[in-house]
Design an enzyme around this catalytic site. Structure first.
Site, short mmCIF file in Angstrom:
data_model
loop_
_atom_site.label_atom_id
_atom_site.label_comp_id
_atom_site.label_asym_id
_atom_site.label_seq_id
_atom_site.Cartn_x
_atom_site.Cartn_y
_atom_site.Cartn_z
N CYS B 228 30.28 69.71 -6.55
CA CYS B 228 30.19 68.51 -5.72
C CYS B 228 29.45 68.76 -4.40
CB CYS B 228 31.57 67.92 -5.45
SG CYS B 228 32.74 69.09 -4.80
N HIS B 514 36.83 68.69 -1.68
CA HIS B 514 35.93 67.95 -2.54
C HIS B 514 34.95 67.21 -1.64
CE1 HIS B 514 34.56 65.80 -6.00
NE2 HIS B 514 34.96 64.63 -5.56
#
Lengths: 108, 557
Positions: B228, B514
């Site tokens: 990510c 994240h």
């Protein structure tokens, strides 16, 4: 003409309103023209199965194509991709790990 | 539809006073002056007004019937006059009168234009933004009083020309309309060159239209492990108009990169043909031409990144900013390699025209003031981004949240140096004050908020979650050289206004986090990319997000 007393304030506000009206109109026209342009130049793709951006709701549980977000994440992670090194098909979530091991092996 | 003209166009009548006096309108003069504050993004239109998309607007039935009737020629002539009057007055050109060749001052010209564009009913000028009727000398305003519309109702004059952009407006349809014949006239007059569109037959045989979905470039990236941090940065490149433009015109690299052209025996990627620019070029290619909406698998980039810098190959969570710097470095070294390939000498960084330098590179001026003799030494350092401290930051306005300006204020504020400084002019070893200012700002201003703190005592890292309000538009005037931070706090220099277009946000803690990215498209719509999931977000949500990296683009595009 207005019946209000003509003060600087009134004149300034009126000028501002006119400017903003003009800007809004110009911008609306520009956006509209862009939209028409894109529509025209991407014509000919009326084949079915081309996904369309359909969900314009903000904060919904679906993405812009109307697919459920959580389901999408899990299904995407289980898609298979071919390794460029060994040619095997590896599942998405483990791909990076595989590449690391696979290329290490090859180096030796 | 008969034209009921009071005077015949073209003669010296009261129709369009500005025109009938025969002011010679110039052939196009060039501008393209770069203001020195941005490396010049090529403005390829040598025109008075920028070319626009209005050529694609369709004609309506009313327009079609006029252009097929006998009134066609008159209509076209009148339209041409109307557009000529809509032309903005070019301050750089000298206008001469057709009658006797004498110079007409811009002021007089402006007066003439204002006079002729006054609304016939209420005399309001509306910044030269009125509607000139196609069939009679009436000029109508369109805002409050809507005299243009009332004129149509009274006289059934269906068409009028918008004096701002030269487009024809059809009242019964309530919409702007256009036609290739009108567009030819309009673009010739307003932009100085005529746009001719190839006919449909030529198009059909040589090209296929891209799909609407592909053109938008809205796709996610599948998370291939811990990727990510990579996909967020890539999305900020894909939706960055300047970088997108570079990659759509990447022929120099594509045709000269030996790694692209070489394939080893098995046709697979290995050390000899790993090239980041080629990988990213590939991503752009597939992103903007593929018809699917499924997430993109960046297998090629992963493999290439592995050869270049193993740690950033996506199997371990890494810092997005580090990845961003890595990619920028690769762009630059690839560019230098290509230059060598085609036999050109290497240039100094300050004159480098690679993607990295033309898009992100600016200059910081650091001034050190000696406290004993008050002389100031200035040094210029190149930079590609600003890293702002947010630890211990308090808002300058008590009671309200900290915003980005507070961080920038801290960055450019005067700092007392701890070490003793040997002054160059007076020779004393004294205390000194250092301050930073921006000498030149790149077209894309990248800012990193230092959210990750490293604790050297116990060798741990922690994340600072302080919410920082990110403005949608950034005014950098007071941080530039030549301006004082306090005096010029409210000054606005048009060249230094920036628009927020991408934010990379980190969610979670230092080790298990994240990344998601928010980007804005050309129409002002914000999208959120969470790996392969693309969704819409509101502007409010964007401003409330705790960003880590923010990207601003110059408002001058």
């Amino acid at each position: 003409m207005t019946e209000q007393a003509i003060t600087f304030q009134v004149v300034a506000e009126s000028v501002l309103k006119d400017i903003v009206d003009n800007i809004v109109r110009q911008q609306t026209l520009a956006t509209f023209a862009n939209h028409v342009s894109i529509q025209q130049q991407t014509k000919g793709n009326h084949e079915s199965n081309v996904p369309v951006i359909s969900n314009f709701e903000i904060g919904s549980t679906k993405d812009i194509f109307g697919q459920d977000k959580t389901k999408l994440k899990t299904s995407e992670a289980s898609r298979y991709f071919s390794c460029e090194n060994c040619g095997r098909k590896i599942a998405g979530g483990r791909f990076a790990q595989h590449v690391n091991k696979c290329l290490e092996r090859r180096r030796r | 539809m008969s034209s009921s003209r009071k005077t015949i166009p073209g003669t010296s009548g009261k129709t369009y006073p500005g025109i009938s006096n025969g002011i010679k309108t110039p052939p196009v003069s060039s501008n393209g002056s770069s203001n020195g504050f941005h490396k010049s993004i090529h403005s390829d239109s040598n025109s008075l007004s920028p070319s626009d998309n209005y050529g694609d607007i369709e004609p309506c039935s009313h327009l079609k019937s006029v252009l097929e009737s006998n009134a066609k020629e008159t209509a076209l002539i009148t339209y041409k006059q109307a557009v000529t009057i809509s032309r903005p007055i070019d301050p750089q050109h000298i206008y001469t009168s057709k009658k006797d060749g004498s110079v007409v001052s811009h002021h007089k010209l402006l007066q003439r234009k204002s006079n002729s564009l006054k609304c016939t009913d209420c005399s309001l000028n509306n910044f030269h933004n009125n509607f000139t009727c196609l069939q009679c000398p009436h000029v109508g305003c369109f805002n409050d009083h809507n005299h243009a519309y009332t004129h149509y109702k009274l006289n059934q004059h269906v068409f009028a020309t918008d004096s701002r952009n030269g487009l024809l407006y059809c009242f019964p349809c309530g919409n702007y309309v256009n036609h290739p014949q009108l567009e030819k006239i309009r673009s010739e007059i307003l932009t100085g060159y005529s746009v001719s569109r190839p006919t449909d037959d030529i198009i059909d045989s040589s090209y296929t239209d891209p799909s609407g979905l592909a053109v938008s470039g809205l796709k996610g990236f599948v998370n291939l492990g811990a990727t990510c941090f990579m996909s967020s940065i890539l999305q900020t490149f894909i939706h960055n108009p300047i970088i997108k433009n570079q990659f759509f015109n990447n022929d120099l690299h594509y045709f000269n990169c030996e790694k692209n052209l070489a394939t080893n025996e098995s046709g697979l990627l290995d050390e000899t043909n790993a090239c980041i620019t080629c990988s990213i070029d590939n991503i752009f290619q597939l992103f903007f031409s593929s018809n699917t909406n499924e997430g993109f698998g960046m297998t090629n980039l992963l493999t290439t990144a592995w050869y270049k810098k193993k740690s950033l190959a996506g199997f371990q969570e890494q810092d997005a900013h580090e990845f961003w710097q890595f990619i920028l470095n690769e762009f630059h070294s690839d560019y230098e390699r290509i230059r060598e390939n085609i036999g050109k000498d290497p240039v100094d960084s300050s004159e480098c025209t690679c993607i990295t330098h033309t898009t992100f590179s600016g200059e910081l001026q650091s001034s050190i003031k000696c406290l004993s003799c008050s002389s100031i030494t200035k040094t210029i350092d190149p930079m590609v981004d600003l890293s702002l401290e947010i630890n211990h930051l308090k808002s300058n306005h008590p009671g309200s949240e900290i915003n980005l300006y507070d961080c920038l204020d801290l960055f450019t504020s005067e700092e007392k140096l701890d070490v003793m400084y040997t002054c160059q002019s007076c020779g004393d070893k004294t205390k000194a004050i250092k301050s930073l200012k921006l000498k030149s700002i790149p077209p894309v201003l990248s800012i990193q908020l230092k959210r990750f703190k490293h604790n050297s005592l116990n060798d741990s890292s922690s994340k600072i979650e302080t919410p920082i309000k990110i403005p949608l538009f950034l005014n950098m005037t007071k941080y530039a050289i030549g301006h004082d931070a306090e005096e010029d706090a409210d000054l606005i220099d048009g060249d230094k206004i920036f628009e927020l277009f991408a934010l990379v946000c980190h969610i979670g803690s230092v080790n298990t986090g994240h990344y998601i990215v928010l980007t804005k498209d050309g129409n002002g719509q914000w999208y959120k990319f969470d790996d392969s999931v693309v969704s819409l977000v509101s502007q409010e949500e964007v401003m409330r997000t705790n960003a880590y990296l923010v990207f601003y683009i110059t408002h001058k595009i």
